[in-house]
Design an enzyme around this catalytic site. Structure first.
Site, mmCIF file in Angstrom:
data_model
loop_
_atom_site.group_PDB
_atom_site.id
_atom_site.type_symbol
_atom_site.label_atom_id
_atom_site.label_comp_id
_atom_site.label_asym_id
_atom_site.label_seq_id
_atom_site.Cartn_x
_atom_site.Cartn_y
_atom_site.Cartn_z
ATOM 1 N N LYS A 205 0.852 -1.182 0.000
ATOM 2 C CA LYS A 205 0.000 0.000 0.000
ATOM 3 C C LYS A 205 0.890 1.235 0.000
ATOM 4 O O LYS A 205 1.814 1.344 0.805
ATOM 5 C CB LYS A 205 -0.896 -0.030 1.245
ATOM 6 C CG LYS A 205 -1.949 1.040 1.308
ATOM 7 C CD LYS A 205 -2.798 0.850 2.564
ATOM 8 C CE LYS A 205 -3.853 1.925 2.692
ATOM 9 N NZ LYS A 205 -4.633 1.763 3.948
ATOM 10 N N HIS B 254 -0.143 4.423 0.458
ATOM 11 C CA HIS B 254 -0.702 5.554 1.190
ATOM 12 C C HIS B 254 -1.114 5.080 2.583
ATOM 13 O O HIS B 254 -1.007 3.889 2.889
ATOM 14 C CB HIS B 254 -1.912 6.137 0.451
ATOM 15 C CG HIS B 254 -3.014 5.136 0.245
ATOM 16 N ND1 HIS B 254 -2.981 4.179 -0.749
ATOM 17 C CD2 HIS B 254 -4.185 4.934 0.923
ATOM 18 C CE1 HIS B 254 -4.081 3.444 -0.689
ATOM 19 N NE2 HIS B 254 -4.820 3.864 0.320
#
Length: 228
Positions: A111, A113
């Protein structure tokens, strides 16, 4: 508890689990093509533990088997994807039994963010048990071991639902060992299973259902050909 008594508990747990798997439609009999291209007379699909009641009961089996194994552990790890739900269900049941431990799991893709990265849940630390459904080629378990060690934690065991006790390789070049045996040898850690193919066969021998017992001969022949 004497060693024999401990074995009796484990045997009873395994038989209860096989019965539960059959009644839930997770363990089925017929003709199924495996990842290795073999025609297997049975198929175990943990993805069919697909409602709250089944998942809660499944967590009970995992937790009881883990506690009965005698493995010392501090937390659980569930490899994506099936292992995520299994680790969570096991952690919930362990907490209900008075053993509250953290758990974590990984994402398939990092991921970029928020918290970022591939790991979710509690920080990997201490003695970690990997929770999954089965071991086929062992690839996801090897990845889990490396992730855990990379976090400077210690992978101490793998807990699976069913050990097929089956040799790998092609029909003309079968391995001398099963995937579970290869993993144990490579990483020096135990693999505990709620039930094994031997337990499945014992269930078929002892059942009062003639439709189920009729599958025993084909399962036995399959084990004779591919089993360890």
């Amino acid at each position: 508890m004497s060693p024999n008594a401990a074995n009796d508990v484990t045997d009873a747990l395994a038989q209860d689990f096989v019965k539960f798997s059959v009644e839930s439609g997770v363990l089925r009999f017929g003709e199924f093509k495996t990842k290795a291209g073999r025609l297997s007379p049975y198929f175990f699909n943990a993805g069919l533990f697909d409602d709250g009641a089944k998942l809660g009961r499944l967590g009970q089996f995992y937790a009881r088997r883990l506690l009965a194994s005698g493995v010392g552990f501090d937390m659980l790890f569930g490899p994506a994807y099936k292992g995520i739900t299994l680790a969570a269900a096991t952690a919930i049941e362990l907490a209900r039994l008075g053993r509250n431990v953290p758990y974590a799991y990984n994402r398939k893709e990092a991921k970029d963010h928020g918290e970022g990265g591939t790991m979710v849940g509690a920080p990997l630390q201490g003695r970690v048990v990997i929770i999954d459904d089965v071991i086929t080629d062992g690839a996801s378990k090897r990845e889990s071991v490396e992730m855990i060690r990379g976090a400077l934690a210690q992978p101490v065991a793998v807990l699976i639902a069913l050990d097929r006790m089956e040799r790998g390789g092609r029909d003309d070049n079968l391995s001398a060992h099963s995937a579970v045996e290869d993993f144990t040898s490579a990483y020096g850690m135990p693999v505990a299973a709620i039930a094994t193919l031997a337990d499945l066969m014992q269930y078929l021998r002892s059942t009062d259902d003639p439709a189920l017992s009729a599958h025993l001969s084909r399962v036995a022949a399959y084990r004779e050909r591919y089993g360890v």
